[in-house]
Design an enzyme around this catalytic site. Structure first.
Site, PDB file in Angstrom:
ATOM      1  N   SER A 136      42.907  27.814 112.721  1.00 26.83           N
ATOM      2  CA  SER A 136      43.306  26.348 113.191  1.00 26.83           C
ATOM      3  C   SER A 136      42.090  25.390 113.181  1.00 26.83           C
ATOM      4  O   SER A 136      42.192  24.312 113.342  1.00 26.83           O
ATOM      5  CB  SER A 136      43.851  26.333 114.790  1.00 26.83           C
ATOM      6  OG  SER A 136      42.747  26.724 115.546  1.00 26.83           O
ATOM      7  N   ASN A 182      40.842  35.177 116.746  1.00 25.60           N
ATOM      8  CA  ASN A 182      40.433  33.946 117.433  1.00 25.60           C
ATOM      9  C   ASN A 182      41.321  32.952 118.085  1.00 25.60           C
ATOM     10  O   ASN A 182      41.496  33.091 119.082  1.00 25.60           O
ATOM     11  CB  ASN A 182      39.570  33.138 116.248  1.00 25.60           C
ATOM     12  CG  ASN A 182      38.705  32.119 116.780  1.00 25.60           C
ATOM     13  OD1 ASN A 182      38.835  31.553 117.857  1.00 25.60           O
ATOM     14  ND2 ASN A 182      37.571  31.796 115.872  1.00 25.60           N
ATOM     15  N   ASP A 183      42.230  32.566 117.154  1.00 22.11           N
ATOM     16  CA  ASP A 183      43.335  31.434 117.668  1.00 22.11           C
ATOM     17  C   ASP A 183      44.180  32.259 118.697  1.00 22.11           C
ATOM     18  O   ASP A 183      44.612  31.634 119.614  1.00 22.11           O
ATOM     19  CB  ASP A 183      44.173  30.871 116.587  1.00 22.11           C
ATOM     20  CG  ASP A 183      43.370  30.147 115.539  1.00 22.11           C
ATOM     21  OD1 ASP A 183      42.052  29.857 115.864  1.00 22.11           O
ATOM     22  OD2 ASP A 183      43.945  29.910 114.363  1.00 22.11           O
ATOM     23  N   VAL A 184      44.414  33.434 118.415  1.00 22.54           N
ATOM     24  CA  VAL A 184      45.669  34.172 119.323  1.00 22.54           C
ATOM     25  C   VAL A 184      44.890  34.625 120.636  1.00 22.54           C
ATOM     26  O   VAL A 184      45.679  34.924 121.716  1.00 22.54           O
ATOM     27  CB  VAL A 184      46.138  35.384 118.631  1.00 22.54           C
ATOM     28  CG1 VAL A 184      46.903  34.944 117.517  1.00 22.54           C
ATOM     29  CG2 VAL A 184      45.156  36.489 118.292  1.00 22.54           C
ATOM     30  N   VAL A 185      43.861  34.359 120.841  1.00 19.72           N
ATOM     31  CA  VAL A 185      43.006  34.525 121.969  1.00 19.72           C
ATOM     32  C   VAL A 185      42.519  33.260 122.728  1.00 19.72           C
ATOM     33  O   VAL A 185      41.480  33.102 123.564  1.00 19.72           O
ATOM     34  CB  VAL A 185      42.011  35.748 122.137  1.00 19.72           C
ATOM     35  CG1 VAL A 185      42.803  37.087 121.923  1.00 19.72           C
ATOM     36  CG2 VAL A 185      40.826  35.428 121.101  1.00 19.72           C
TER      37      VAL A 185
END
Ligand code: NAP
Length: 463
Positions: free
Chosen positions: A430, A389-392
């Site tokens: 996050s 999720n956060d890393v994309v």
């Protein structure tokens, strides 16, 4: 004398094995070998130390070995892979506690228990460093554990004047430390310094949010290493000096690398209270989430030229690494070019995805780092996001007001099509919304990652 030679030789051998181990850890291919040689080094160092002529009774050593061994075994049995960061936090706390206790006992033995006892300025400096770094690492790591285990809220705890209070506390402890170098006999001051360090560890980690915990953990790793090196100086033990220094600096380098991966400075991580509730996070997300079925996705995948898998924390919780490899094999059988994009902070610990994919025998040559894969995204037919999720999150690139602005991402939104495998509308680490899920070229395949991947593998075979 001969015994001493043997001990020093065992320390030399252990140090060589530690350095060899660290070198192995620099690449996923050699990491397992690196771990084994470092563990062997530790065994050699322990056996060497047990030969020491000053040991008059082994009872307490055996009791310690048994208790430590039992705790280690229990942690490895009952704490799952997904709780690896918590495990690491506990290990740091124990290591630092050992260093701290050795420091306190050395001080007690030479100063408190001896009438007119004193120590040299050099030894007091080493002891001071040992208990300062050791004690703050104990409480800091324990609080990191509590936050990561979600026994308390992971968001930063902030209050007015926090940084000033923290800095004043640290300066007070440092001033006492310097005074003790001139007059080591002030035992009350010594104990006040220990208490302040314990308190400082808590106050240091309190304002740091869970999202920044990996950096904190590797900093704590670094402090625990420095405390061990100081222990080595205090008790004249060479292997502790070498191992502690290696640990201290590798932890520090890892912290810097992680900060770079998140595009943050170390001071921002420590004093920025990242992840606290922010009122203005820029424009909200637009569009609607489009749900897709496994059969439609299977057709897209089967007729693609290039597919990129982007694993994240959800792949770890679903234990879907084997299912990913199986789907990749089915696709490769159909002539599709399959690559894996690995973000440096995907999952919950550095190298998390590499470890899991290696366990599923995914070849290293198929793993691509962020800088290597991003230029290929436009030529990718389907990017499959597996519990990431956060890393994309494209907001990190496009929205300067986002709390994760500037964090490098895997730019899946530049691929022709994106399929996101997740269970529902849950947020990432996050806690931010992800505009990727609302883009017209993104399809959401809901369900546990492992079962979705197995369904896809079957459907691709029939496509
Ligand atoms: P992430 O942002 O935490 O997102 C994980 C996603 O996986 C969630 O949105 C969740 O959505 C989904 N998920 C959870 N269980 C699943 C399952 N069984 N099947 C399918 N999906 C599932 O993960 P990430 O993209 O890997 O990012 C890592 C984050 O952790 C970053 O913010 C990073 O800074 C932080 N972090 C990294 C480290 C490290 O060193 N790697 C350590 C600590 C923290 P649903 O609930 O809807 O399923």
């Amino acid at each position: 004398m001969n015994g001493n030679y043997l001990i020093e030789f065992s320390y030399l051998l252990a140090s060589i094995l530690f350095i060899y181990g660290l070198k192995g850890l620099s690449h996923p291919k050699s990491a397992r070998r690196g771990m084994n040689s470092a563990a062997l080094g530790m065994l050699v160092a322990i056996v060497g130390t047990l030969l020491h002529h000053e040991i008059i009774d082994y009872t307490w050593i055996i009791v310690g070995l048994l208790i430590g061994g039992l705790i280690g075994a229990a942690m490895s049995i009952w704490m799952p892979m997904t709780a690896m960061p918590q495990r690491t936090a506990l290990s740091h706390a124990f290591g630092a506690l050992a260093a701290s206790l050795v420091g306190i006992s050395e001080y007690y033995q030479h100063i408190v228990a001896e009438p007119n006892g004193t120590v040299s300025a050099f030894k007091m400096t080493a002891l001071g460093f040992e208990v300062l770094f050791g004690s703050l690492t104990v409480t800091g790591s324990l609080l990191a554990f509590v936050k990561l285990q979600e026994w308390m809220r992971g968001t930063p705890v902030t209050y007015k004047g926090q940084n000033i209070i923290n800095v004043s506390l640290f300066v007070t402890a440092a001033v006492i430390f310097i005074y003790l170098i001139y007059d080591p006999t002030q035992s009350t001051l010594f104990y006040v310094m220990v208490a302040l360090s314990f308190l400082f560890g808590v106050l240091l980690v309190l304002p740091i949010g869970s999202a920044d915990m990996p950096v904190v953990m590797s900093l704590m790793n670094s402090y625990a290493g420095l405390a061990s090196a100081a222990t080595g100086f205090a008790i004249g033990n060479n292997v502790l000096i070498i191992a502690g220094t290696l640990d201290g600096f590798s932890g520090f380098i890892l912290s810097i690398l992680m900060c770079k991966a998140m595009n943050r400075s170390v001071t921002n991580v420590l004093f920025g209270a990242f992840g606290s509730v922010s009122t203005d996070t820029g424009p909200g997300v637009e569009g609607v989430m489009r749900e897709v079925g496994a059969d439609d996705v299977a057709v897209q995948l089967a007729y693609a030229r290039q597919v990129v898998f982007v694993p994240g924390y959800g792949m770890a919780t679903a234990q879907a690494q084997h299912a990913v490899r199986e789907l990749a094999e089915v696709l490769e059988h159909k002539g599709v070019n399959v690559k894996y994009a690995i973000h440096p902070v995907a999952g919950r610990m550095p190298g998390h995805m590499n470890v899991l994919l290696a366990e599923a025998n995914v070849p290293y040559s198929a793993l691509y780092e962020l800088e290597q894969i991003n230029p290929e995204m436009q030529a990718t037919d389907v990017a499959v996001v597996i519990g990431a999720n956060d890393v994309v999150n494209p907001d990190a690139r496009d929205n300067p007001k986002s709390p994760i602005a500037g964090m490098p991402i895997i730019e899946v939104d530049r691929a022709h099509n994106v399929v996101v495998l997740k269970r529902g509308k849950g947020k990432g680490f996050s806690g931010l919304e992800n505009p990727l899920f609302f883009k017209p070229n993104t399809g959401m395949l809901y369900g546990d990652a492992k079962s979705s991947l197995s369904k896809l593998a079957q459907a691709v075979q029939h496509a």
